[in-house]
Design a protein around this motif. Sequence first.
Motif, PDB file in Angstrom:
ATOM      1  N   SER A 162       0.837  -1.202   0.000  1.00  0.00           N
ATOM      2  CA  SER A 162       0.000   0.000   0.000  1.00  0.00           C
ATOM      3  C   SER A 162       0.871   1.251   0.000  1.00  0.00           C
ATOM      4  N   ARG A 163       0.388   2.294  -0.660  1.00  0.00           N
ATOM      5  CA  ARG A 163       1.108   3.568  -0.710  1.00  0.00           C
ATOM      6  C   ARG A 163       0.130   4.663  -1.102  1.00  0.00           C
ATOM      7  N   SER A 164       0.304   5.836  -0.518  1.00  0.00           N
ATOM      8  CA  SER A 164      -0.618   6.940  -0.787  1.00  0.00           C
ATOM      9  C   SER A 164      -0.142   7.820  -1.935  1.00  0.00           C
ATOM     10  N   PHE A 165       1.137   7.725  -2.288  1.00  0.00           N
ATOM     11  CA  PHE A 165       1.651   8.440  -3.453  1.00  0.00           C
ATOM     12  C   PHE A 165       2.674   7.546  -4.144  1.00  0.00           C
ATOM     13  N   ASP A 166       2.899   7.787  -5.425  1.00  0.00           N
ATOM     14  CA  ASP A 166       3.812   6.912  -6.156  1.00  0.00           C
ATOM     15  C   ASP A 166       5.231   7.469  -6.129  1.00  0.00           C
ATOM     16  N   GLY A 167       6.126   6.867  -6.880  1.00  0.00           N
ATOM     17  CA  GLY A 167       7.533   7.240  -6.856  1.00  0.00           C
ATOM     18  C   GLY A 167       7.861   8.559  -7.507  1.00  0.00           C
ATOM     19  N   GLU A 168       6.853   9.256  -8.013  1.00  0.00           N
ATOM     20  CA  GLU A 168       7.059  10.595  -8.575  1.00  0.00           C
ATOM     21  C   GLU A 168       6.219  11.646  -7.870  1.00  0.00           C
ATOM     22  N   GLY A 169       5.523  11.260  -6.802  1.00  0.00           N
ATOM     23  CA  GLY A 169       4.696  12.213  -6.063  1.00  0.00           C
ATOM     24  C   GLY A 169       3.283  12.335  -6.584  1.00  0.00           C
ATOM     25  N   LEU A 170       2.859  11.428  -7.464  1.00  0.00           N
ATOM     26  CA  LEU A 170       1.488  11.466  -7.969  1.00  0.00           C
ATOM     27  C   LEU A 170       0.570  10.684  -7.027  1.00  0.00           C
ATOM     28  N   PRO A 171      -0.690  11.062  -6.936  1.00  0.00           N
ATOM     29  CA  PRO A 171      -1.615  10.315  -6.083  1.00  0.00           C
ATOM     30  C   PRO A 171      -1.863   8.924  -6.649  1.00  0.00           C
ATOM     31  N   THR A 172      -2.034   7.963  -5.768  1.00  0.00           N
ATOM     32  CA  THR A 172      -2.394   6.619  -6.189  1.00  0.00           C
ATOM     33  C   THR A 172      -3.896   6.436  -6.072  1.00  0.00           C
ATOM     34  N   ARG A 173      -4.417   5.454  -6.779  1.00  0.00           N
ATOM     35  CA  ARG A 173      -5.856   5.194  -6.737  1.00  0.00           C
ATOM     36  C   ARG A 173      -6.106   3.735  -7.086  1.00  0.00           C
ATOM     37  N   PRO A 174      -7.162   3.151  -6.534  1.00  0.00           N
ATOM     38  CA  PRO A 174      -7.542   1.807  -6.954  1.00  0.00           C
ATOM     39  C   PRO A 174      -7.912   1.811  -8.438  1.00  0.00           C
ATOM     40  N   TRP A 175      -7.555   0.742  -9.137  1.00  0.00           N
ATOM     41  CA  TRP A 175      -7.752   0.686 -10.585  1.00  0.00           C
ATOM     42  C   TRP A 175      -8.080  -0.737 -11.010  1.00  0.00           C
ATOM     43  N   ARG A 176      -9.103  -0.873 -11.840  1.00  0.00           N
ATOM     44  CA  ARG A 176      -9.447  -2.176 -12.402  1.00  0.00           C
ATOM     45  C   ARG A 176      -8.572  -2.425 -13.634  1.00  0.00           C
ATOM     46  N   VAL A 177      -7.545  -3.225 -13.443  1.00  0.00           N
ATOM     47  CA  VAL A 177      -6.657  -3.565 -14.554  1.00  0.00           C
ATOM     48  C   VAL A 177      -7.434  -4.343 -15.605  1.00  0.00           C
ATOM     49  N   ILE A 178      -8.166  -5.344 -15.151  1.00  0.00           N
ATOM     50  CA  ILE A 178      -9.079  -6.123 -15.993  1.00  0.00           C
ATOM     51  C   ILE A 178     -10.473  -5.936 -15.432  1.00  0.00           C
ATOM     52  N   ASP A 179     -11.378  -5.455 -16.243  1.00  0.00           N
ATOM     53  CA  ASP A 179     -12.753  -5.214 -15.807  1.00  0.00           C
ATOM     54  C   ASP A 179     -13.681  -6.135 -16.581  1.00  0.00           C
ATOM     55  N   GLN A 180     -14.153  -7.175 -15.912  1.00  0.00           N
ATOM     56  CA  GLN A 180     -15.013  -8.185 -16.532  1.00  0.00           C
ATOM     57  C   GLN A 180     -14.397  -8.692 -17.837  1.00  0.00           C
ATOM     58  N   GLY A 181     -13.126  -9.027 -17.743  1.00  0.00           N
ATOM     59  CA  GLY A 181     -12.411  -9.619 -18.863  1.00  0.00           C
ATOM     60  C   GLY A 181     -11.690  -8.648 -19.763  1.00  0.00           C
ATOM     61  N   VAL A 182     -12.009  -7.354 -19.687  1.00  0.00           N
ATOM     62  CA  VAL A 182     -11.473  -6.356 -20.617  1.00  0.00           C
ATOM     63  C   VAL A 182     -10.224  -5.686 -20.031  1.00  0.00           C
ATOM     64  N   LEU A 183      -9.163  -5.596 -20.827  1.00  0.00           N
ATOM     65  CA  LEU A 183      -7.946  -4.879 -20.436  1.00  0.00           C
ATOM     66  C   LEU A 183      -8.215  -3.386 -20.561  1.00  0.00           C
ATOM     67  N   THR A 184      -8.146  -2.649 -19.444  1.00  0.00           N
ATOM     68  CA  THR A 184      -8.590  -1.259 -19.447  1.00  0.00           C
ATOM     69  C   THR A 184      -7.516  -0.256 -19.853  1.00  0.00           C
ATOM     70  N   GLY A 185      -6.228  -0.605 -19.735  1.00  0.00           N
ATOM     71  CA  GLY A 185      -5.204   0.375 -20.097  1.00  0.00           C
ATOM     72  C   GLY A 185      -3.821  -0.051 -19.685  1.00  0.00           C
ATOM     73  N   TRP A 186      -2.892   0.915 -19.710  1.00  0.00           N
ATOM     74  CA  TRP A 186      -1.488   0.669 -19.398  1.00  0.00           C
ATOM     75  C   TRP A 186      -1.118   1.297 -18.056  1.00  0.00           C
ATOM     76  N   MET A 187      -0.118   0.737 -17.386  1.00  0.00           N
ATOM     77  CA  MET A 187       0.464   1.339 -16.193  1.00  0.00           C
ATOM     78  C   MET A 187       1.645   2.185 -16.633  1.00  0.00           C
ATOM     79  N   MET A 188       1.624   3.496 -16.303  1.00  0.00           N
ATOM     80  CA  MET A 188       2.642   4.387 -16.861  1.00  0.00           C
ATOM     81  C   MET A 188       3.265   5.311 -15.834  1.00  0.00           C
ATOM     82  N   ASP A 189       4.593   5.385 -15.848  1.00  0.00           N
ATOM     83  CA  ASP A 189       5.288   6.476 -15.170  1.00  0.00           C
ATOM     84  C   ASP A 189       5.323   7.655 -16.135  1.00  0.00           C
ATOM     85  N   SER A 190       5.910   8.777 -15.719  1.00  0.00           N
ATOM     86  CA  SER A 190       5.851   9.990 -16.545  1.00  0.00           C
ATOM     87  C   SER A 190       6.639   9.867 -17.836  1.00  0.00           C
TER      88      SER A 190
END
Length: 448
Positions: A293-321
């Motif tokens: 768990s972490r409240s901010f990422d390695g660049e100071g951006l806010p973190t948030r819960p994210w559905r990587v796969i939503d009912q089978g569908v790939l929703t997007g990419w994980m990206m640093d700046s």
Amino acid sequence: MQTPEQARDLAHDLVSRALAAGASAADAVFACDASTDVQIRLGALEDVQRSESAAIGLRVFDGKRSASVSGADVTAAGLATLAERAVAMARLAPEDAYAGLAPAELLARGPLPALDLDDEQDPDPALLRDLAERCEAAARAVPGVTNSEGGSAGAVRSVMALATSHGFVGSYGGSRYGIGASVLAGAEGAMERDSASHTVRFLSDLESPEAIGRRAGERAVARLGAGKISSGPMPVVFDRRAGGSLIGSLIGAISGSAIARKTSFLLDKRGKAIFDSAVTILDDPHRVRGLRSRSFDGEGLPTRPWRVIDQGVLTGWMMDSAAARQLGEAPTGHAARGISGAPATGASNLHMEAGHDSPEALMAGIATGIYVTELIGMGVNGVTGDYSRGASGFIIRDGQLAEPVSEITIAGNLIDMFAALVPADDLEFRYAVNVPTLRIDGMVVASS
């Protein structure tokens, strides 16, 4: 060991020194920890270790040039030397069109979520010794266990802080406790080993050492009497320990850097169904007492819960700046930062939602298959999705677990494996990556 407030001040001070030395922008990360580890073998104390460490890292920019340095000297003179060295190195570095800090308008602002990561205890080594002794004793008490590689117990307190030159300063502390045992079982000249462990944030959340030790012993004994299975395509069922590695392969394939380099087997799959609609996978950095768990990422951006796969569908990419700039998109709050080097992409607490059937029901229709409890090697091609790994576990005969099996290879392609994956209903939050029992039909099993 520094407090979170002291750590934050050190990181901010180093950034200020970098700007004074001529950097156009900078960020700094400070990390420290104190740990105690106790090792027991055959009921006797084998080792006790107490260690403390601290390190600070600095990344500086000279326009589009950048350099990273790290050190352990956090005195005023040490920080000044580190800043001057980093700026001098940056001026000699090649330009990188995608280099830079995270966008200022996206930085975490205001109160950060409280994640309850530190129980603020410092357990007596005598307590840790007691836990390790009880864990190993329970493992050795299982009939069939003939030797022990030891029991262990450990406690860690850590602090991490990040500061950037464009307005972010944050820090947090955390605790971590773990106990485990590894033992050997023997019969008729054969010998097998297995282990069990548990790691948590709060000492009060640890499973009993007797339960963990007993599980280690039972696992080792169950591996005795390995049988043979004919090679060919068949259903493969992954237990909860082994199945989490499949999620790791998914996360590696959706990192922004892999997409930007066009080295991912999921390159054209964003927005498409790659699992059955019964499969949902979440990345949850805000899980209370979560191991990642972490409240901010390695660049100071806010973190948030994210559905990587939503009912089978790939929703997007994980990206640093940096990856986001290369792709012409926005960073997603998934930057992971070490003491040295630039941020990379990393997930937090991952889990696959539970399915509807029990593991027994999942196996009920399998005439012949494999139940995998351990995976060996790293035979995954991130570009093509080809998958081939050594494995051990149990043969499934007529829907029931039968004799153990080892020295087999399971193979397939992750695109096909993901599409065929069916989760059971036994999800348990025990690791940083948690999945229920998983069934995948059509994998190729090869037995030596």
